[in-house]
Design a protein around this motif. Structure first.
Motif, PDB file in Angstrom:
ATOM      1  N   ARG A  83      -9.244  13.125   8.502  1.00 29.67           N
ATOM      2  CA  ARG A  83      -7.990  12.413   8.649  1.00 29.67           C
ATOM      3  C   ARG A  83      -7.416  12.652  10.040  1.00 29.67           C
ATOM      4  NH1 ARG A  83      -5.208   9.946   5.053  1.00 29.67           N
ATOM      5  NH2 ARG A  83      -6.325  10.863   3.328  1.00 29.67           N
ATOM      6  N   ASN A  84      -6.949  11.594  10.675  1.00 29.37           N
ATOM      7  CA  ASN A  84      -6.331  11.707  11.985  1.00 29.37           C
ATOM      8  C   ASN A  84      -4.969  12.373  11.825  1.00 29.37           C
ATOM      9  OD1 ASN A  84      -5.279  11.403  14.534  1.00 29.37           O
ATOM     10  ND2 ASN A  84      -5.782   9.232  14.710  1.00 29.37           N
ATOM     11  N   LYS A  85      -4.724  13.433  12.579  1.00 32.66           N
ATOM     12  CA  LYS A  85      -3.481  14.190  12.436  1.00 32.66           C
ATOM     13  C   LYS A  85      -2.265  13.375  12.888  1.00 32.66           C
ATOM     14  CE  LYS A  85      -5.531  18.127  11.395  1.00 32.66           C
ATOM     15  NZ  LYS A  85      -5.486  18.731  10.116  1.00 32.66           N
ATOM     16  N   LYS A  86      -2.446  12.546  13.892  1.00 28.29           N
ATOM     17  CA  LYS A  86      -1.318  11.808  14.454  1.00 28.29           C
ATOM     18  C   LYS A  86      -0.920  10.617  13.578  1.00 28.29           C
ATOM     19  CE  LYS A  86      -0.035  11.041  19.147  1.00 28.29           C
ATOM     20  NZ  LYS A  86      -0.480  10.718  20.501  1.00 28.29           N
ATOM     21  N   THR A  87      -1.891   9.817  13.179  1.00 28.91           N
ATOM     22  CA  THR A  87      -1.591   8.610  12.424  1.00 28.91           C
ATOM     23  C   THR A  87      -1.710   8.807  10.916  1.00 28.91           C
ATOM     24  OG1 THR A  87      -3.883   7.873  12.524  1.00 28.91           O
ATOM     25  CG2 THR A  87      -2.412   7.141  14.288  1.00 28.91           C
ATOM     26  N   LEU A  88      -2.311   9.930  10.480  1.00 31.58           N
ATOM     27  CA  LEU A  88      -2.547  10.251   9.078  1.00 31.58           C
ATOM     28  C   LEU A  88      -3.484   9.260   8.387  1.00 31.58           C
ATOM     29  CD1 LEU A  88       1.012  11.341   7.926  1.00 31.58           C
ATOM     30  CD2 LEU A  88      -0.897  12.810   8.477  1.00 31.58           C
ATOM     31  N   LEU A  89      -4.259   8.527   9.164  1.00 25.18           N
ATOM     32  CA  LEU A  89      -5.226   7.602   8.598  1.00 25.18           C
ATOM     33  C   LEU A  89      -6.561   8.313   8.426  1.00 25.18           C
ATOM     34  CD1 LEU A  89      -4.520   4.433  10.754  1.00 25.18           C
ATOM     35  CD2 LEU A  89      -4.021   4.723   8.339  1.00 25.18           C
ATOM     36  N   TYR A  95      -3.929   5.394   4.270  1.00 21.54           N
ATOM     37  CA  TYR A  95      -2.954   6.474   4.305  1.00 21.54           C
ATOM     38  C   TYR A  95      -3.149   7.381   3.095  1.00 21.54           C
ATOM     39  CZ  TYR A  95      -0.534   4.079   8.075  1.00 21.54           C
ATOM     40  OH  TYR A  95      -0.226   3.512   9.268  1.00 21.54           O
ATOM     41  N   PRO A  96      -2.621   8.618   3.134  1.00 21.21           N
ATOM     42  CA  PRO A  96      -2.765   9.501   1.971  1.00 21.21           C
ATOM     43  C   PRO A  96      -2.047   8.941   0.743  1.00 21.21           C
ATOM     44  CG  PRO A  96      -1.596  10.616   3.771  1.00 21.21           C
ATOM     45  CD  PRO A  96      -1.959   9.265   4.246  1.00 21.21           C
ATOM     46  N   TRP A  98      -0.105  10.442  -1.304  1.00 16.97           N
ATOM     47  CA  TRP A  98       1.254  10.931  -1.497  1.00 16.97           C
ATOM     48  C   TRP A  98       2.254  10.197  -0.626  1.00 16.97           C
ATOM     49  CZ3 TRP A  98       3.001  12.506   3.149  1.00 16.97           C
ATOM     50  CH2 TRP A  98       2.078  13.018   4.061  1.00 16.97           C
ATOM     51  N   MET A  99       1.792   9.439   0.362  1.00 20.68           N
ATOM     52  CA  MET A  99       2.704   8.764   1.284  1.00 20.68           C
ATOM     53  C   MET A  99       3.216   7.475   0.655  1.00 20.68           C
ATOM     54  SD  MET A  99       2.078   7.540   5.191  1.00 20.68           S
ATOM     55  CE  MET A  99       2.153   9.162   5.855  1.00 20.68           C
ATOM     56  N   SER A 100       4.520   7.246   0.760  1.00 18.36           N
ATOM     57  CA  SER A 100       5.115   6.034   0.201  1.00 18.36           C
ATOM     58  C   SER A 100       4.837   4.851   1.127  1.00 18.36           C
ATOM     59  CB  SER A 100       6.617   6.212   0.021  1.00 18.36           C
ATOM     60  OG  SER A 100       7.252   6.327   1.280  1.00 18.36           O
ATOM     61  N   GLN A 101       4.998   3.660   0.568  1.00 13.65           N
ATOM     62  CA  GLN A 101       4.752   2.453   1.344  1.00 13.65           C
ATOM     63  C   GLN A 101       5.730   2.339   2.511  1.00 13.65           C
ATOM     64  OE1 GLN A 101       2.250   0.237   0.865  1.00 13.65           O
ATOM     65  NE2 GLN A 101       1.489   1.672  -0.656  1.00 13.65           N
ATOM     66  N   ARG A 102       6.946   2.818   2.288  1.00 17.05           N
ATOM     67  CA  ARG A 102       7.956   2.764   3.343  1.00 17.05           C
ATOM     68  C   ARG A 102       7.565   3.641   4.528  1.00 17.05           C
ATOM     69  NH1 ARG A 102      13.916   3.378   1.332  1.00 17.05           N
ATOM     70  NH2 ARG A 102      13.375   1.355   0.513  1.00 17.05           N
ATOM     71  N   GLN A 103       7.069   4.854   4.232  1.00 15.97           N
ATOM     72  CA  GLN A 103       6.627   5.749   5.306  1.00 15.97           C
ATOM     73  C   GLN A 103       5.432   5.159   6.049  1.00 15.97           C
ATOM     74  OE1 GLN A 103       5.968   9.243   2.872  1.00 15.97           O
ATOM     75  NE2 GLN A 103       7.557  10.340   3.995  1.00 15.97           N
ATOM     76  N   ALA A 104       4.487   4.594   5.311  1.00 13.00           N
ATOM     77  CA  ALA A 104       3.301   4.013   5.932  1.00 13.00           C
ATOM     78  C   ALA A 104       3.694   2.854   6.846  1.00 13.00           C
ATOM     79  CB  ALA A 104       2.328   3.551   4.864  1.00 13.00           C
TER      80      ALA A 104
END
Length: 126
Positions: A83-89, A95-96, A98-104
């Motif tokens: 996983r890319n640390k900066k983009t979290l992709l 995306y992970p 646990w990440m909400s759609q709003r955060q993504a």
């Protein structure tokens, strides 16, 4: 923090509910453990099965397990390494979980904004 009248009332009612349901829970525990068919059930049997272990003993067991595993890097999970640390992709562009759609959407918007600023149009500045 929970000092309001409502929370005090809720705690009181939960305690009363625990008192009321305790015999049912004990009976259910005995049936699950298979002790109900014997006829005579000693409370010592139930106490042996449902014991509370002190935290010190649990910590000692954890330390013993840590001592046995000398290769700390080998036991490390490699899930986040993809996983890319900066983009979290991850490698698939996801995306992970646990990440909400709003955060993504927010991170994606920042990433796209940086791409747009990198290109400057040549032309007249009026």
């Amino acid at each position: 923090m929970a000092k309001s009248l409502r929370s005090k009332w809720k705690r009181k009612m939960r305690a009363e509910k625990r008192k009321k349901n305790a015999p049912k829970e004990l009976a259910r525990l005995k049936t699950v453990l298979g002790l109900d068919g014997k006829g005579e059930i000693a409370m010592k049997d139930v106490q042996e099965i449902a014991t509370v272990v002190p935290a010190e003993k649990v910590k000692e067991k954890v330390e013993d397990v840590d001592m046995e595993g000398d290769d700390a890097d080998a036991s490390k999970m490699d899930m986040d390494s993809k996983r890319n640390k900066k983009t979290l992709l991850d490698e698939h562009g996801q995306y992970p979980t646990w990440m909400s759609q709003r955060q993504a959407k927010k991170i994606k918007g920042k990433r796209n904004a940086k791409k747009g600023k990198a290109k400057k149009k040549k032309g007249l500045a009026w």
